[in-house]
Enzyme design. Structure first.
Site, PDB file in Angstrom:
ATOM      1  N   HIS A 168       0.786  -1.265   0.088  1.00  0.00           N
ATOM      2  CA  HIS A 168      -0.052  -0.104  -0.107  1.00  0.00           C
ATOM      3  C   HIS A 168       0.759   1.340   0.216  1.00  0.00           C
ATOM      4  O   HIS A 168       0.219   2.351   0.112  1.00  0.00           O
ATOM      5  CB  HIS A 168      -0.920   0.149   1.262  1.00  0.00           C
ATOM      6  CG  HIS A 168      -1.832  -1.075   1.450  1.00  0.00           C
ATOM      7  ND1 HIS A 168      -2.302  -1.572   0.428  1.00  0.00           N
ATOM      8  CD2 HIS A 168      -2.020  -1.837   2.620  1.00  0.00           C
ATOM      9  CE1 HIS A 168      -3.232  -2.780   0.887  1.00  0.00           C
ATOM     10  NE2 HIS A 168      -2.811  -2.809   2.152  1.00  0.00           N
ATOM     11  N   PHE A 178       4.387  18.156   6.878  1.00  0.00           N
ATOM     12  CA  PHE A 178       4.556  16.819   6.425  1.00  0.00           C
ATOM     13  C   PHE A 178       5.661  16.096   6.947  1.00  0.00           C
ATOM     14  O   PHE A 178       6.827  16.284   6.236  1.00  0.00           O
ATOM     15  CB  PHE A 178       4.394  16.805   4.994  1.00  0.00           C
ATOM     16  CG  PHE A 178       4.427  15.199   4.336  1.00  0.00           C
ATOM     17  CD1 PHE A 178       3.407  14.736   4.254  1.00  0.00           C
ATOM     18  CD2 PHE A 178       5.682  15.080   3.874  1.00  0.00           C
ATOM     19  CE1 PHE A 178       3.415  13.297   3.645  1.00  0.00           C
ATOM     20  CE2 PHE A 178       5.770  13.596   3.223  1.00  0.00           C
ATOM     21  CZ  PHE A 178       4.577  12.852   3.073  1.00  0.00           C
TER      22      PHE A 178
HETATM   23  C1  DLZ Z   1      -1.726  -0.919   6.368  1.00  0.00           C
HETATM   24  C2  DLZ Z   1      -0.578  -0.241   6.537  1.00  0.00           C
HETATM   25  C3  DLZ Z   1       0.915  -0.743   6.105  1.00  0.00           C
HETATM   26  C4  DLZ Z   1       0.651  -2.115   5.431  1.00  0.00           C
HETATM   27  N1  DLZ Z   1       1.779  -0.271   6.397  1.00  0.00           N
HETATM   28  C5  DLZ Z   1       1.845   1.085   6.960  1.00  0.00           C
HETATM   29  C6  DLZ Z   1       3.094   1.688   7.127  1.00  0.00           C
HETATM   30  O1  DLZ Z   1       4.192   1.165   6.751  1.00  0.00           O
HETATM   31  N2  DLZ Z   1       3.064   2.956   7.810  1.00  0.00           N
HETATM   32  C7  DLZ Z   1       1.828   3.392   8.375  1.00  0.00           C
HETATM   33  O2  DLZ Z   1       1.980   4.421   9.030  1.00  0.00           O
HETATM   34  N3  DLZ Z   1       0.615   2.807   8.209  1.00  0.00           N
HETATM   35  C8  DLZ Z   1       0.580   1.724   7.505  1.00  0.00           C
HETATM   36  N4  DLZ Z   1      -0.492   0.806   7.338  1.00  0.00           N
HETATM   37  C9  DLZ Z   1      -1.889   1.552   7.973  1.00  0.00           C
HETATM   38  C10 DLZ Z   1      -2.437   2.599   7.254  1.00  0.00           C
HETATM   39  O3  DLZ Z   1      -1.795   3.792   7.420  1.00  0.00           O
HETATM   40  C11 DLZ Z   1      -3.800   2.735   7.720  1.00  0.00           C
HETATM   41  O4  DLZ Z   1      -3.588   3.071   9.168  1.00  0.00           O
HETATM   42  C12 DLZ Z   1      -4.880   1.464   7.299  1.00  0.00           C
HETATM   43  O5  DLZ Z   1      -4.617   1.425   6.242  1.00  0.00           O
HETATM   44  C13 DLZ Z   1      -6.181   1.824   7.945  1.00  0.00           C
HETATM   45  O6  DLZ Z   1      -6.799   3.022   7.227  1.00  0.00           O
END
Ligand code: DLZ
Length: 158
Positions: A97, A122
């Site tokens: 993602h 940011f």
């Molecule tokens: C789902 C997800 C993934 C796989 N990786 C990260 C990441 O490396 N850093 C981060 O801050 N958040 C990640 N998330 C969570 C998403 O930001 C979000 O919280 C979820 O998709 C729910 O909306």
């Protein structure tokens, strides 16, 4: 992003104005918590070192970086908040993602700043590896949290 040629924590003090009456909101993503807590510490210490009062700084946690935009909006819409700092870390190797999250949070934070006419900073690391994240969260490339705080202070000086 920091490079070996630019330490994120280096900045000119010359542009820093009196911020003792300014109020800051800091939004912290809980994903990659060890990194984001270091970013938070850096941002908090930098604000305090430059004259902000502890009681003028509030913190809000959000689950992940994707949620930083909304968390930032909740703070930016408060009349007595002058600037918002959004802190997160999205590591490319750990998520398919990556691009979606980075694009969404960059666009979201930009929109919040424009909507509320306030600095919304940011402070999101987007490294390839966890080591690169640590290097930029109090490691050899400084601390992006410091840089985010300085950016907020500079924007308040305009
Ligand atoms: C789902 C997800 C993934 C796989 N990786 C990260 C990441 O490396 N850093 C981060 O801050 N958040 C990640 N998330 C969570 C998403 O930001 C979000 O919280 C979820 O998709 C729910 O909306």
């Amino acid at each position: 992003m920091a490079t070996s040629l630019k330490n994120l924590s280096q900045h000119s003090e010359a542009n820093v104005k009196d911020i003792s009456n300014k109020r800051f909101g800091i939004v912290v993503s809980e994903w990659n918590e060890e990194v984001t807590e270091s970013l938070y510490s850096g941002a908090l210490e930098t604000l305090l070192a430059n004259g902000a009062k502890r009681e003028h700084i509030i913190r809000k946690n959000v689950p992940g970086s994707f949620e930083l935009s909304l968390g930032g909006q909740w703070l930016a819409q408060l009349e007595d908040i002058d600037a918002v700092i959004c802190l997160g870390c999205v590591i490319q190797g750990e998520t398919r993602h990556f691009d979606f999250i980075c694009d969404a949070v960059a666009n979201g934070i930009t929109q919040v700043g424009l909507k509320y006419n306030k600095p919304v900073i940011f402070g999101v690391l987007t490294p390839n590896t966890q080591q690169q994240a640590f290097d930029r969260a109090g490691g050899k490339h400084g601390n992006k949290g410091d840089e985010a705080a300085i950016t907020a202070i500079k924007m308040l000086g305009f």
